[in-house]
Design a protein around this motif. Structure first.
Motif, PDB file in Angstrom:
ATOM      1  N   ASP A   1       0.859  -1.275  -0.137  1.00  0.00           N
ATOM      2  CA  ASP A   1      -0.157  -0.075  -0.002  1.00  0.00           C
ATOM      3  C   ASP A   1       0.907   1.272  -0.151  1.00  0.00           C
ATOM      4  O   ASP A   1       0.611   2.496  -0.612  1.00  0.00           O
ATOM      5  CB  ASP A   1      -0.967   0.060   1.240  1.00  0.00           C
ATOM      6  CG  ASP A   1      -1.997  -1.206   1.181  1.00  0.00           C
ATOM      7  OD1 ASP A   1      -2.232  -1.826   0.000  1.00  0.00           O
ATOM      8  OD2 ASP A   1      -2.722  -1.406   2.117  1.00  0.00           O
ATOM      9  N   GLU A   2       1.863   1.366   0.657  1.00  0.00           N
ATOM     10  CA  GLU A   2       2.777   2.255   0.817  1.00  0.00           C
ATOM     11  C   GLU A   2       3.344   2.799  -0.703  1.00  0.00           C
ATOM     12  O   GLU A   2       3.458   3.919  -1.016  1.00  0.00           O
ATOM     13  CB  GLU A   2       4.102   2.086   1.835  1.00  0.00           C
ATOM     14  CG  GLU A   2       4.926   3.460   1.849  1.00  0.00           C
ATOM     15  CD  GLU A   2       5.679   3.298   3.171  1.00  0.00           C
ATOM     16  OE1 GLU A   2       6.794   4.097   3.051  1.00  0.00           O
ATOM     17  OE2 GLU A   2       6.009   2.107   3.943  1.00  0.00           O
ATOM     18  N   ALA A   3       3.826   1.632  -1.225  1.00  0.00           N
ATOM     19  CA  ALA A   3       4.629   1.776  -2.468  1.00  0.00           C
ATOM     20  C   ALA A   3       3.387   2.277  -3.677  1.00  0.00           C
ATOM     21  O   ALA A   3       3.639   3.136  -4.487  1.00  0.00           O
ATOM     22  CB  ALA A   3       5.393   0.797  -3.045  1.00  0.00           C
ATOM     23  N   ALA A   4       2.177   1.797  -3.212  1.00  0.00           N
ATOM     24  CA  ALA A   4       1.190   2.064  -4.388  1.00  0.00           C
ATOM     25  C   ALA A   4       0.843   3.537  -4.149  1.00  0.00           C
ATOM     26  O   ALA A   4       0.585   4.282  -5.186  1.00  0.00           O
ATOM     27  CB  ALA A   4      -0.089   1.138  -3.966  1.00  0.00           C
ATOM     28  N   ALA A   5       0.620   4.006  -2.822  1.00  0.00           N
ATOM     29  CA  ALA A   5       0.547   5.452  -2.651  1.00  0.00           C
ATOM     30  C   ALA A   5       1.475   6.281  -3.087  1.00  0.00           C
ATOM     31  O   ALA A   5       1.106   7.525  -3.850  1.00  0.00           O
ATOM     32  CB  ALA A   5       0.115   5.872  -1.086  1.00  0.00           C
ATOM     33  N   LEU A   6       2.789   6.032  -3.133  1.00  0.00           N
ATOM     34  CA  LEU A   6       3.954   6.895  -3.652  1.00  0.00           C
ATOM     35  C   LEU A   6       3.989   7.135  -5.208  1.00  0.00           C
ATOM     36  O   LEU A   6       3.978   8.142  -5.711  1.00  0.00           O
ATOM     37  CB  LEU A   6       5.200   6.272  -3.273  1.00  0.00           C
ATOM     38  CG  LEU A   6       5.623   6.300  -1.710  1.00  0.00           C
ATOM     39  CD1 LEU A   6       6.890   5.570  -1.278  1.00  0.00           C
ATOM     40  CD2 LEU A   6       5.623   7.786  -1.193  1.00  0.00           C
TER      41      LEU A   6
ATOM     42  N   PRO B   1      -8.523   1.792   0.170  1.00  0.00           N
ATOM     43  CA  PRO B   1      -9.745   1.716  -0.620  1.00  0.00           C
ATOM     44  C   PRO B   1      -9.859   3.035  -1.158  1.00  0.00           C
ATOM     45  O   PRO B   1     -10.226   3.317  -2.364  1.00  0.00           O
ATOM     46  CB  PRO B   1     -10.877   1.142   0.429  1.00  0.00           C
ATOM     47  CG  PRO B   1     -10.052   0.484   1.324  1.00  0.00           C
ATOM     48  CD  PRO B   1      -8.827   1.273   1.487  1.00  0.00           C
ATOM     49  N   GLY B   2      -9.764   4.167  -0.681  1.00  0.00           N
ATOM     50  CA  GLY B   2     -10.011   5.499  -1.063  1.00  0.00           C
ATOM     51  C   GLY B   2      -8.967   5.837  -2.187  1.00  0.00           C
ATOM     52  O   GLY B   2      -9.385   6.434  -3.179  1.00  0.00           O
ATOM     53  N   LEU B   3      -7.727   5.156  -1.893  1.00  0.00           N
ATOM     54  CA  LEU B   3      -6.832   5.490  -3.006  1.00  0.00           C
ATOM     55  C   LEU B   3      -7.277   4.809  -4.431  1.00  0.00           C
ATOM     56  O   LEU B   3      -7.127   5.225  -5.724  1.00  0.00           O
ATOM     57  CB  LEU B   3      -5.498   5.187  -2.612  1.00  0.00           C
ATOM     58  CG  LEU B   3      -4.241   5.288  -3.693  1.00  0.00           C
ATOM     59  CD1 LEU B   3      -3.997   6.678  -4.117  1.00  0.00           C
ATOM     60  CD2 LEU B   3      -2.887   4.599  -3.067  1.00  0.00           C
TER      61      LEU B   3
END
Length: 278
Positions: free
Chosen positions: A109-114, A128-130
């Motif tokens: 999730d952290e890499a996906a957010a970055l 889920p919001g991302l």
């Protein structure tokens, strides 16, 4: 000629890199810089919008009027094709989504957010919001990069398609808030009809009952943004399940992409029938 131009534009877009060559925004960006550098732009945003959008569109219209009587209008075909290619959306959606899909599939999730912040300009407070934000952007980019452009080209020709793209570029690149605000008002008007036609297409190629139930309340609402409508109706029409994590989340993106492909096919068929029987 309309169907031929649309067909050629799609073939060129899929099989070559010519679209990136045609979509050289450098001259227009220099015009934008010059217009915003003038004192009049701060006092008269409508004048700036006229110079940035209306004037190029008028010049295109005059050029088309000069070419139409020649060779039964066939001399205008290359110009139609160039304008349509230029008016399509910028970037490569699948390529830009690739790193996000890889990170999401791994469950990182952290890499996906970055990656989403770096490549897509998106952020959210939870995973889920991302993913919902990425889904909304996928739908919006397909609408403003393809469906709205094709709609206005088929309905009103290259002049309307170019006007739509120049408004989008103004909103994206203009530094003056007043200019962006007025360009946004015009693009909202341009989006109102094609986004509803697209949502109706989603109902025909997706979950008809759920899609119509989702959009019925806001069908004639003038104030609701096109992006919001797409984000609300698109996932419903694609009949997406609730799970977001890992491969299930990638499945949601794939289902939306498949919905958009089916909508494109429906539009091609509708354009062909309209040209045939009009």
């Amino acid at each position: 000629m309309i169907f031929l131009v649309v067909f050629l534009a799609l073939v060129i877009d899929k099989l070559t890199d010519w679209r990136q060559t045609v979509q050289d925004d450098g001259p227009w960006l220099r015009l934008l810089e010059h217009v915003e550098g003038g004192a009049a732009s701060r006092r008269e945003p409508w004048l700036s919008l006229f110079l940035l959008v209306v004037l190029p569109v008028l010049l295109l219209g005059l050029l088309l009027m000069a070419l139409e009587p020649l060779a039964y209008g066939w001399l205008s075909l290359p110009l139609h094709l160039l304008v349509l290619l230029y008016s399509l959306g910028r970037g490569q959606g699948k390529r830009e989504l690739g790193p996000f899909r890889d990170a999401w599939r791994r469950g990182d999730d952290e890499a996906a957010a970055l990656v989403a912040e770096r490549d897509l300009g998106l952020g959210a407070t939870d995973a889920p919001g991302l993913l919902r934000a990425v889904e909304a952007q996928l739908l919006w980019r397909s609408h403003q990069g393809f469906f709205a452009v094709i709609f206005w080209y088929v309905l009103l020709g290259p002049v309307a398609a170019l006007a739509y793209r120049l408004l989008a570029l103004t909103i994206e690149h203009a530094k003056a808030e007043a200019i962006r605000e007025r360009a946004g008002q015009f693009r909202h008007a341009f989006d109102w009809l094609p986004v509803r036609v697209l949502l109706a297409s989603f109902g025909l190629v997706g979950n008809f009952v759920a899609a119509n139930r989702a959009m019925l309340a806001d069908l004639l609402h003038w104030g609701i943004p096109a992006r919001q409508l797409l984000a609300e109706v698109g996932p419903v029409a694609a009949d997406l399940d609730e799970p977001y994590a890992g491969q299930a989340g990638i499945g949601r993106l794939d289902s939306l992409a498949a919905l958009l492909v089916r909508a494109r096919i429906l539009w091609y068929a509708a354009i062909a029938l309209w040209i045939l029987f009009r």
